[in-house]
Design a protein around this motif. Structure first.
Motif, PDB file in Angstrom:
ATOM      1  N   ALA A   1       1.362  -7.995   4.539  1.00 60.58           N
ATOM      2  CA  ALA A   1       0.502  -9.117   4.132  1.00 60.58           C
ATOM      3  C   ALA A   1      -0.740  -8.466   3.530  1.00 60.58           C
ATOM      4  O   ALA A   1      -1.868  -8.735   3.935  1.00 60.58           O
TER       5      ALA A   1
ATOM      6  N   TRP B   1     -11.338  -8.377  -2.206  1.00 60.59           N
ATOM      7  CA  TRP B   1     -10.601  -8.282  -3.473  1.00 60.59           C
ATOM      8  C   TRP B   1     -11.393  -8.910  -4.617  1.00 60.59           C
ATOM      9  O   TRP B   1     -11.069  -8.691  -5.775  1.00 60.59           O
TER      10      TRP B   1
ATOM     11  N   THR C   1      -4.549  -8.607   7.852  1.00 56.17           N
ATOM     12  CA  THR C   1      -5.057  -9.806   8.536  1.00 56.17           C
ATOM     13  C   THR C   1      -5.937 -10.620   7.587  1.00 56.17           C
ATOM     14  O   THR C   1      -7.020 -11.083   7.947  1.00 56.17           O
ATOM     15  N   GLY C   2      -5.465 -10.770   6.343  1.00 56.03           N
ATOM     16  CA  GLY C   2      -6.125 -11.663   5.384  1.00 56.03           C
ATOM     17  C   GLY C   2      -5.564 -13.072   5.565  1.00 56.03           C
ATOM     18  O   GLY C   2      -4.871 -13.365   6.554  1.00 56.03           O
ATOM     19  N   SER C   3      -5.844 -13.950   4.595  1.00 57.56           N
ATOM     20  CA  SER C   3      -5.397 -15.351   4.684  1.00 57.56           C
ATOM     21  C   SER C   3      -3.904 -15.463   4.927  1.00 57.56           C
ATOM     22  O   SER C   3      -3.459 -16.283   5.737  1.00 57.56           O
ATOM     23  N   SER C   4      -3.125 -14.667   4.192  1.00 58.56           N
ATOM     24  CA  SER C   4      -1.658 -14.795   4.298  1.00 58.56           C
ATOM     25  C   SER C   4      -1.212 -14.465   5.711  1.00 58.56           C
ATOM     26  O   SER C   4      -0.441 -15.208   6.325  1.00 58.56           O
TER      27      SER C   4
ATOM     28  N   GLY D   1      -1.894  -8.222   0.372  1.00 50.24           N
ATOM     29  CA  GLY D   1      -2.682  -8.753  -0.734  1.00 50.24           C
ATOM     30  C   GLY D   1      -2.205  -8.359  -2.121  1.00 50.24           C
ATOM     31  O   GLY D   1      -1.052  -7.963  -2.333  1.00 50.24           O
TER      32      GLY D   1
ATOM     33  N   LYS E   1     -15.911 -12.896   2.117  1.00 50.56           N
ATOM     34  CA  LYS E   1     -14.487 -12.729   1.851  1.00 50.56           C
ATOM     35  C   LYS E   1     -13.918 -14.124   2.011  1.00 50.56           C
ATOM     36  O   LYS E   1     -14.554 -14.972   2.648  1.00 50.56           O
ATOM     37  N   ARG E   2     -12.710 -14.363   1.501  1.00 56.34           N
ATOM     38  CA  ARG E   2     -12.129 -15.694   1.640  1.00 56.34           C
ATOM     39  C   ARG E   2     -12.187 -16.129   3.100  1.00 56.34           C
ATOM     40  O   ARG E   2     -11.666 -15.419   3.970  1.00 56.34           O
TER      41      ARG E   2
ATOM     42  N   ARG F   1      -6.649  -3.783   9.967  1.00 62.57           N
ATOM     43  CA  ARG F   1      -7.648  -2.797   9.525  1.00 62.57           C
ATOM     44  C   ARG F   1      -9.043  -3.414   9.578  1.00 62.57           C
ATOM     45  O   ARG F   1      -9.981  -2.811  10.065  1.00 62.57           O
ATOM     46  N   THR F   2      -9.138  -4.656   9.075  1.00 61.83           N
ATOM     47  CA  THR F   2     -10.448  -5.319   9.068  1.00 61.83           C
ATOM     48  C   THR F   2     -10.302  -6.716   9.657  1.00 61.83           C
ATOM     49  O   THR F   2      -9.476  -7.500   9.171  1.00 61.83           O
TER      50      THR F   2
ATOM     51  N   PRO G   1       0.824  -1.218   0.000  1.00 58.76           N
ATOM     52  CA  PRO G   1       0.000   0.000   0.000  1.00 58.76           C
ATOM     53  C   PRO G   1       0.851   1.258   0.000  1.00 58.76           C
ATOM     54  O   PRO G   1       2.020   1.248   0.402  1.00 58.76           O
TER      55      PRO G   1
HETATM   56  P1  NA7 Z   1      -5.962 -10.145   1.349  1.00 64.19           P
HETATM   57  O1  NA7 Z   1      -6.953 -11.180   1.640  1.00 64.19           O
HETATM   58  O2  NA7 Z   1      -6.260  -9.126   0.302  1.00 64.19           O
HETATM   59  O3  NA7 Z   1      -5.618  -9.416   2.723  1.00 64.19           O
HETATM   60  C1  NA7 Z   1      -4.891  -8.224   2.765  1.00 64.19           C
HETATM   61  C2  NA7 Z   1      -4.914  -7.674   4.140  1.00 64.19           C
HETATM   62  O4  NA7 Z   1      -4.128  -6.486   4.170  1.00 64.19           O
HETATM   63  C3  NA7 Z   1      -6.319  -7.275   4.593  1.00 64.19           C
HETATM   64  O5  NA7 Z   1      -6.428  -7.544   5.954  1.00 64.19           O
HETATM   65  C4  NA7 Z   1      -6.323  -5.778   4.322  1.00 64.19           C
HETATM   66  O6  NA7 Z   1      -7.230  -5.061   5.096  1.00 64.19           O
HETATM   67  C5  NA7 Z   1      -4.909  -5.419   4.688  1.00 64.19           C
HETATM   68  N1  NA7 Z   1      -4.485  -4.156   4.101  1.00 64.19           N
HETATM   69  C6  NA7 Z   1      -4.374  -3.851   2.794  1.00 64.19           C
HETATM   70  N2  NA7 Z   1      -3.965  -2.583   2.651  1.00 64.19           N
HETATM   71  C7  NA7 Z   1      -3.814  -2.084   3.878  1.00 64.19           C
HETATM   72  C8  NA7 Z   1      -3.425  -0.828   4.385  1.00 64.19           C
HETATM   73  N3  NA7 Z   1      -3.122   0.181   3.579  1.00 64.19           N
HETATM   74  N4  NA7 Z   1      -3.396  -0.654   5.717  1.00 64.19           N
HETATM   75  C9  NA7 Z   1      -3.728  -1.665   6.540  1.00 64.19           C
HETATM   76  N5  NA7 Z   1      -4.103  -2.882   6.128  1.00 64.19           N
HETATM   77  C10 NA7 Z   1      -4.153  -3.087   4.813  1.00 64.19           C
HETATM   78  O7  NA7 Z   1      -4.560 -10.793   0.924  1.00 64.19           O
HETATM   79  P2  NA7 Z   1      -3.896 -12.156   1.405  1.00 64.19           P
HETATM   80  O8  NA7 Z   1      -2.542 -12.213   0.803  1.00 64.19           O
HETATM   81  O9  NA7 Z   1      -4.034 -12.339   2.844  1.00 64.19           O
HETATM   82  O10 NA7 Z   1      -4.801 -13.258   0.750  1.00 64.19           O
HETATM   83  C11 NA7 Z   1      -5.026 -13.270  -0.648  1.00 64.19           C
HETATM   84  C12 NA7 Z   1      -5.600 -14.570  -1.065  1.00 64.19           C
HETATM   85  O11 NA7 Z   1      -4.562 -15.526  -1.190  1.00 64.19           O
HETATM   86  C13 NA7 Z   1      -6.543 -15.227  -0.125  1.00 64.19           C
HETATM   87  O12 NA7 Z   1      -7.823 -14.774  -0.188  1.00 64.19           O
HETATM   88  C14 NA7 Z   1      -6.444 -16.692  -0.513  1.00 64.19           C
HETATM   89  O13 NA7 Z   1      -7.252 -16.934  -1.629  1.00 64.19           O
HETATM   90  C15 NA7 Z   1      -5.035 -16.833  -0.885  1.00 64.19           C
HETATM   91  P3  NA7 Z   1      -8.704  -4.696   4.510  1.00 64.19           P
HETATM   92  O14 NA7 Z   1      -9.471  -5.975   4.601  1.00 64.19           O
HETATM   93  O15 NA7 Z   1      -8.505  -4.255   3.093  1.00 64.19           O
HETATM   94  O16 NA7 Z   1      -9.198  -3.627   5.389  1.00 64.19           O
END
Ligand code: NA7
Length: 539
Positions: free
Chosen positions: A382, A497, A188-191, A384, A332-333, A211-212, A153
């Motif tokens: 992490a 996403w 805090t996504g999957s990774s 995305g 979401k995933r 963030r989420t 980001p």
């Molecule tokens: P994801 O699922 O897109 O997660 C990215 C995480 O990063 C998510 O928690 C985002 O919060 C966070 N994010 C992104 N940009 C920011 C900024 N600027 N500030 C704070 N936090 C941020 O990616 P992953 O790699 O975990 O997983 C991708 C896919 O790979 C997964 O779904 C599987 O299919 C395998 P947000 O939710 O946007 O608030």
């Protein structure tokens, strides 16, 4: 393999990428007697599994399902050690496949495709790479992946940071040692959910910047029992056939028969309890027919998981911050973890809720939110990917004297079946937007697409066709259908996403086709059987 040079070569087909899609496409198209070469940015095969070497990286589809089905000897001989495979095992498998089918001689590694331009006068694509290759090819097959353009980001001050930083999707080949370090994870996504428990074991202190909040289930991963595997392999063909008849391309989970409202509260509690910790997000989402279409039904399942989070995390203030409350479960995933929530009970782990204290800037020493400065020796993004369209649009794809794909998709991707896009002849996309892709077992989706493309090219070859493209009207109908199906579910409501919500400025369009891989397969087969309804072919 031809060494990189500036000389022009001529091929029947160029394949962009040598992940699971590119490898199978190469194998399959060779079988048609076509001259084919794949170009791969990495130094080895594996795509997603080549790049995602972060600690804890693991597949959330079971190993015996997340593997190629096209070769019975392959599926019989390969031994998976665990129920859900870790990245090193999947990468080993990808390398085994490359060797077994002698794929490497037609893959040019360390080479990124930069542009592809189609000429309607010659009916050829001219493909250029970052190493000076110029290739003329009749067909361009995009096997560039759905989650392959990592996104860091645009946080202010990032260039001033003096510590180490990493993105999960571009992890170094040599393992990183976080022992004794103060580490920050953003996302805090999957990774992140996979990585956090592992890094917490090493780091002096781990700060998670969330963030989420996301929903995650215990994966129930375990070593595979050899007797179970032997029995499974004896019926592998039947398992694969069963998987083909399911929406996610995954067998072994009886589809739901009941609506949530038809069950009593006690029955629902039993259903979710039985599924909790048994592994697999599909088992959980298969509890009731309406989980992904009915808000009330979904809210009950969401509440069950929130309760589990409260029970697991000892500090209730931290537990509250970890409760997902901005989306319906499964939209979401749905993550699978090995001790994610438990990790927040460790003394060396803290959670920063960015909704309460947003990031202000990255500094020389760490990261500052509106509430505090965090000194960090390492930051892990992490954060995305530019998913579904990112890798495709990273390449300058255009038709001579015509628009570019970036222009055409400015308001969101439009495709016919997710496989072709009108106005771009002889361009075939594997698991493109508008196909089930990420909403199914990716390897099953890849095989289905590559088989369809194989049959199309066989037809084209046999009929002396020079140019094949999607009819714009048929594309429009398909796009409407994809949207109608998505809008009948809760999926588009989440800022995921899947709708491009994670990329500022990206048009909000729900990209995968969510009617199910089983239904989609029937549609694709039917299109082929009709003599390729919806495609315009010219000799
Ligand atoms: P994801 O699922 O897109 O997660 C990215 C995480 O990063 C998510 O928690 C985002 O919060 C966070 N994010 C992104 N940009 C920011 C900024 N600027 N500030 C704070 N936090 C941020 O990616 P992953 O790699 O975990 O997983 C991708 C896919 O790979 C997964 O779904 C599987 O299919 C395998 P947000 O939710 O946007 O608030």
């Amino acid at each position: 393999m031809t060494d990189a040079s500036t000389r022009t070569s001529r091929l029947d087909a160029v394949i962009v990428g040598a992940g699971f899609a590119g490898m199978y496409a190469l194998h399959k198209l060779r079988g048609l007697g076509l001259s084919v070469r794949a170009f791969e940015a990495g130094s080895g095969v594996g795509g997603t599994w080549y790049w995602n070497r972060y600690p804890g990286a693991r597949c959330d589809v079971e190993s015996l399902e997340y593997s190629y089905s096209f070769s019975d000897p392959l599926q019989q001989e390969w031994e998976w050690p665990e129920r859900f495979s870790a990245q090193p095992d999947i990468l080993k498998y990808a390398n085994h496949v490359a060797d077994r089918f002698d794929l490497r001689r037609d893959i040019q590694f360390n080479t990124r495709v930069k542009s592809a331009v189609f000429s309607r006068s010659s009916n050829l694509w001219t493909v250029q790479t970052d190493r000076g290759d110029v290739i003329e090819a009749r067909f361009c097959i995009m096997a560039s992946g759905n989650l392959s353009l990592p996104r860091v980001p645009d946080i202010q001050g990032i260039e001033s940071y003096k510590g180490e930083w990493y993105h999960t999707g571009q992890w170094p080949k040599t393992p990183v040692d976080f022992t004794g370090k103060r580490v920050g994870v953003i996302g805090t996504g999957s990774s992140a959910i996979q990585l956090i428990p592992v890094v917490a074991e090493q780091a002096k202190h781990l700060t998670v910047f969330q963030r989420t909040a996301n929903f995650s289930l215990p994966s129930g991963n375990e070593p595979l029992d050899p007797a179970f595997v032997r029995a499974f392999k004896q019926r592998y063909t039947e398992h694969r056939a069963e998987a083909d008849r399911t929406p996610f391309g995954i067998a072994g989970h009886p589809p739901p028969t009941k609506f949530s409202r038809e069950a009593t509260p006690q029955e629902r509690e039993q259903a979710y309890t039985a599924r909790w910790g048994t592994g697999g997000n599909i088992a959980f989402l298969y509890a009731y027919k309406d989980l992904l279409v009915d808000k009330e039904a979904n809210e009950i399942a969401s509440d069950f998981v929130r309760r589990k989070i409260r029970e697991t995390v000892k500090n209730q203030a931290v537990a509250e911050d970890l409760l997902p409350n901005d989306h319906y479960i499964g939209t979401k995933r749905l993550c699978l973890d090995l001790g994610y929530y438990e990790t927040f009970n460790r003394d060396n782990v803290s959670l920063v809720n960015l909704r309460k204290a947003p990031i202000e800037t990255i500094t020389e020493r760490g990261l500052r939110t509106t509430q505090a400065e965090h000194a960090l020796d390492a930051i892990i993004f992490a954060t995305g990917y530019d998913a579904m369209t990112g890798a495709l649009l990273d390449i300058d794809i255009r038709v001579e004297n015509g628009p570019s794909l970036r222009d055409k998709w400015a308001a969101g991707p439009t495709t016919y079946l997710g496989l072709l896009t009108a106005g771009f002849p002889n361009l075939l996309i594997i698991t493109g937007p508008g196909s089930p892709s990420v909403k199914s077992n990716m390897i099953a989706a890849i095989e289905q697409h590559v088989d369809w493309i194989h049959d199309l090219l066989a037809h084209v070859k046999a009929s002396g066709i020079a140019r094949v493209e999607a009819d714009p009207q048929s594309e429009q109908s398909w796009v409407s259908h994809v949207n109608d199906v998505a809008n009948s579910t809760l999926y588009p409501l989440a800022n995921s996403w899947y709708v491009g919500a994670n990329i500022p400025g990206k048009p909000r369009v729900f990209m995968p086709y969510v009617a199910g891989l089983d239904k989609y397969r029937v549609i694709c087969n039917d299109v082929a059987a009709s003599g390729y309804r919806g495609l315009v072919m010219e000799r």
